[in-house]
Design a protein around this motif. Structure first.
Motif, PDB file in Angstrom:
ATOM      1  N   LEU A 107       0.858  -1.182   0.000  1.00 27.53           N
ATOM      2  CA  LEU A 107       0.000   0.000   0.000  1.00 27.53           C
ATOM      3  C   LEU A 107       0.896   1.234   0.000  1.00 27.53           C
ATOM      4  O   LEU A 107       1.382   1.661   1.051  1.00 27.53           O
ATOM      5  CB  LEU A 107      -0.909  -0.002   1.235  1.00 27.53           C
ATOM      6  N   PRO A 108       1.193   1.811  -1.163  1.00 30.50           N
ATOM      7  CA  PRO A 108       2.066   2.979  -1.197  1.00 30.50           C
ATOM      8  C   PRO A 108       1.365   4.210  -0.634  1.00 30.50           C
ATOM      9  O   PRO A 108       0.179   4.433  -0.893  1.00 30.50           O
ATOM     10  CB  PRO A 108       2.360   3.142  -2.689  1.00 30.50           C
ATOM     11  N   PHE A 109       2.092   4.984   0.149  1.00 32.75           N
ATOM     12  CA  PHE A 109       1.519   6.224   0.695  1.00 32.75           C
ATOM     13  C   PHE A 109       2.615   7.271   0.808  1.00 32.75           C
ATOM     14  O   PHE A 109       3.813   6.965   0.806  1.00 32.75           O
ATOM     15  CB  PHE A 109       0.853   5.981   2.055  1.00 32.75           C
ATOM     16  N   ASP A 110       2.186   8.502   0.911  1.00 31.97           N
ATOM     17  CA  ASP A 110       3.098   9.637   1.033  1.00 31.97           C
ATOM     18  C   ASP A 110       3.071  10.097   2.488  1.00 31.97           C
ATOM     19  O   ASP A 110       2.008  10.449   3.010  1.00 31.97           O
ATOM     20  CB  ASP A 110       2.635  10.764   0.108  1.00 31.97           C
ATOM     21  N   ARG A 111       4.215  10.094   3.132  1.00 29.36           N
ATOM     22  CA  ARG A 111       4.220  10.436   4.560  1.00 29.36           C
ATOM     23  C   ARG A 111       3.943  11.916   4.820  1.00 29.36           C
ATOM     24  O   ARG A 111       3.786  12.322   5.974  1.00 29.36           O
ATOM     25  CB  ARG A 111       5.524  10.005   5.233  1.00 29.36           C
ATOM     26  N   THR A 112       3.878  12.755   3.760  1.00 29.96           N
ATOM     27  CA  THR A 112       3.494  14.153   3.967  1.00 29.96           C
ATOM     28  C   THR A 112       1.977  14.321   4.039  1.00 29.96           C
ATOM     29  O   THR A 112       1.493  15.405   4.366  1.00 29.96           O
ATOM     30  CB  THR A 112       4.035  15.051   2.836  1.00 29.96           C
ATOM     31  N   TRP A 113       1.219  13.252   3.729  1.00 29.98           N
ATOM     32  CA  TRP A 113      -0.232  13.357   3.847  1.00 29.98           C
ATOM     33  C   TRP A 113      -0.619  13.554   5.311  1.00 29.98           C
ATOM     34  O   TRP A 113       0.073  13.069   6.220  1.00 29.98           O
ATOM     35  CB  TRP A 113      -0.907  12.095   3.312  1.00 29.98           C
ATOM     36  N   PRO A 114      -1.733  14.239   5.573  1.00 29.64           N
ATOM     37  CA  PRO A 114      -2.166  14.464   6.966  1.00 29.64           C
ATOM     38  C   PRO A 114      -2.387  13.155   7.719  1.00 29.64           C
ATOM     39  O   PRO A 114      -2.823  12.149   7.139  1.00 29.64           O
ATOM     40  CB  PRO A 114      -3.488  15.228   6.802  1.00 29.64           C
ATOM     41  N   ASP A 115      -2.084  13.174   9.013  1.00 31.27           N
ATOM     42  CA  ASP A 115      -2.249  11.973   9.843  1.00 31.27           C
ATOM     43  C   ASP A 115      -3.677  11.434   9.781  1.00 31.27           C
ATOM     44  O   ASP A 115      -3.899  10.221   9.749  1.00 31.27           O
ATOM     45  CB  ASP A 115      -1.893  12.287  11.301  1.00 31.27           C
TER      46      ASP A 115
END
Length: 527
Positions: A105-113
């Motif tokens: 599951l790729p995600f961007d760690r800059t996305w809001p918590d």
């Protein structure tokens, strides 16, 4: 199961365009990659700046990391969050998850918590695999966080004995949702394999060199990575976060790039500013938004026929579904066709329960092994968008794309826009309703309207108009609220405060009037 009505003319054209069966291996990404690594152990698999990994090295490191993942409790069928910057570590991590029989599951760690917690919850995420383990542990302490550190790994030549089934889920991509809740789209191994095996839209083999430009949470990265690695070619990881044309030209020339995918917006910039950037590439794939005919024609005149290939496909259909090689002038055409279905993919244009004859507009529907099984935890939406039909006595599961189009007499399909308010901006699929949902949450906003406008380059920009509830309603206040709710690619490029939203005679917001008012204001300010 509903039966699709059809005429002889409609059936004939669809039968002609849907002769796409090319066969593909009945194996998973794991087995296919391990097979390539066994056959081409010393070939270069991954390039990043000065680093090079052979297939033997890449496979061995992925085997070693998969052992650590299994020790951390990752089992077949589990979902593992993946956040690793573009690097060999990213590819090793992706392969390690696949080798466990798990789903990445790729995600961007800059996305809001708040957004990430929602995504992890929907997907039932079991662990996080990251090169920022301290940060991830601090933010998501209740989850198992596994660090990616190649220096701590050894090259394990033994592949896991586990066999992964082709219909298992390889990865999950989250797309924008109109209710404020992102939609999880799981994609099977067979969907990716059917995309990159016996490809009709680009040459993919052991001589292929493909740059990896897209963010891994954008599904174009699936083509860039697996298109190279499952065919014994080389995946060249772009060295910077943002593409610069001078650097892209250097990457292309130094590595002998054979094929590249660029978003419509980037394609337009290249055509306008430095078309020579891609002169040495054999095939330029481009898509993500409707194309500017002006840019397509300029590109054709520069590169020649058949080098530029427009590709189209929703996330729900495993990246690409159709292709259109640009051949001959497009001047005077109403739009650039999205073309014909790619191998092992079928397409139907349907309206009011009937198959459309050539020239008749309807909804573009897709079928084949590339289809997702449906949206995570959204059974009603899945039942609405994925529907089984009887088409001339054959049971076919169709995905309703929400795109409007028609089939030409020559079989090529022409896109005519969305049936809803979903758009693609810089290659990312965005539902304007989701942005409006969060805009309307701003305490100082009475009403809002979100749309897109087009720059001279052909690039789309999200534009928001808000009617204030009080004096505290400013573009900055709206931006500050949205930045906590949505990823950066969904933030409006412009936010305008206006006294009211003009309406058409039918009571709908008058988009043209708003954009005209905004253009007049911009012109006055420039004087």
């Amino acid at each position: 199961m509903d039966k699709i009505a059809l005429s002889k003319e409609a059936l004939s054209i669809h039968q002609r365009i849907n002769r796409t069966d090319a066969g593909y291996p009945a194996e998973s990404l794991k087995e296919l990659f391990e097979g390539v690594a066994g056959r081409r152990p010393d070939a270069v698999a991954v390039v990043h700046r000065e680093r090079r990994l052979t297939y033997r090295e890449l496979n061995g490191l992925a085997n070693s990391l998969s052992v650590r993942l299994r020790a951390a409790g990752v089992n077949p069928g589990h979902v593992v969050g993946l956040s690793v910057k573009r690097s060999p570590e990213m590819i090793v991590a992706m392969l390690a998850i696949i080798k466990c029989g798990a789903t990445y599951l790729p995600f961007d760690r800059t996305w809001p918590d708040e957004r990430l917690h929602g995504i992890f919850g929907q997907a039932g995420c079991a662990a996080l695999l990251t090169d920022a383990s301290d940060e991830m542990t601090a933010r998501f302490g209740r989850m198992r966080v596994v660090p990616v550190d190649l220096s701590a790994l050894h090259e394990d030549e033994k592949n896991p004995s586990l066999r992964v089934q082709p219909d298992s889920i390889a990865y999950i991509v989250f797309t924008s949702g109109s209710t404020g809740s992102p939609k999880g789209v799981p994609i099977r191994h067979q969907g990716v394999v059917r995309l990159v095996s016996h490809a009709c839209f680009v040459a993919l083999d052991e001589n292929s060199v493909i740059p990896q430009l897209a963010s891994i949470f954008f599904d174009a990265a699936v083509f860039e990575i697996w298109g190279a690695l499952l065919n014994g070619g080389t995946c060249v990881l772009y060295p910077s976060d943002h593409v610069r044309l001078s650097e892209l030209k250097r990457v292309v020339q130094q590595n002998g790039v054979t094929a590249v995918f660029v978003t419509t917006a980037l394609f337009n910039v290249i055509v306008d500013e430095a078309p020579g950037t891609l002169d040495s590439v054999q095939t330029i794939l481009t898509g993500g938004e409707a194309h500017s005919l002006r840019h397509i024609e300029r590109a054709r005149k520069h590169y020649g026929d058949d080098k530029v290939v427009s590709v189209y496909g929703p996330t729900e259909c495993s990246v690409f579904a159709t292709y259109y090689p640009v051949r001959g002038s497009v001047e005077g055409e109403p739009a650039l066709p999205i073309g014909l279905p790619i191998q092992n993919t079928t397409l139907y244009v349907v309206r009011d329960g009937a198959l459309c004859a050539p020239g008749e507009a309807g909804e573009v529907c897709l079928a084949g092994p590339g289809l997702s099984p449906g949206y995570l935890g959204m059974h009603e939406l899945t039942a609405e968008k994925y529907v089984e039909y009887d088409i001339d006595g054959e049971k076919v599961r169709l995905y309703h794309t929400g795109d409007r189009g028609y089939v030409r007499e020559d079989g090529n399909v022409v896109f005519q826009g969305r049936l809803d308010d979903q758009v693609k901006v810089n290659g990312f699929r965005i539902e304007l309703g989701e942005i409006a949902h969060f805009m309307n949450e701003v305490p100082h906003v009475k009403q809002s309207y979100v749309t897109t406008s087009e720059k001279e380059s052909g690039e789309k920009v999200v534009v928001a108009f808000v009617v204030p509830a009080d004096e505290a309603c400013t573009p900055q206040a709206c931006h500050d609220h949205l930045v906590k709710k949505v990823p950066s690619y969904m933030l409006p490029g412009e936010i305008h405060v206006c006294d009211s939203l003009p309406l058409t005679g039918s009571g709908k917001v008058d988009r043209r009037a708003l954009l005209s008012r905004r253009n007049d204001q911009a012109a006055a300010e420039s004087q």
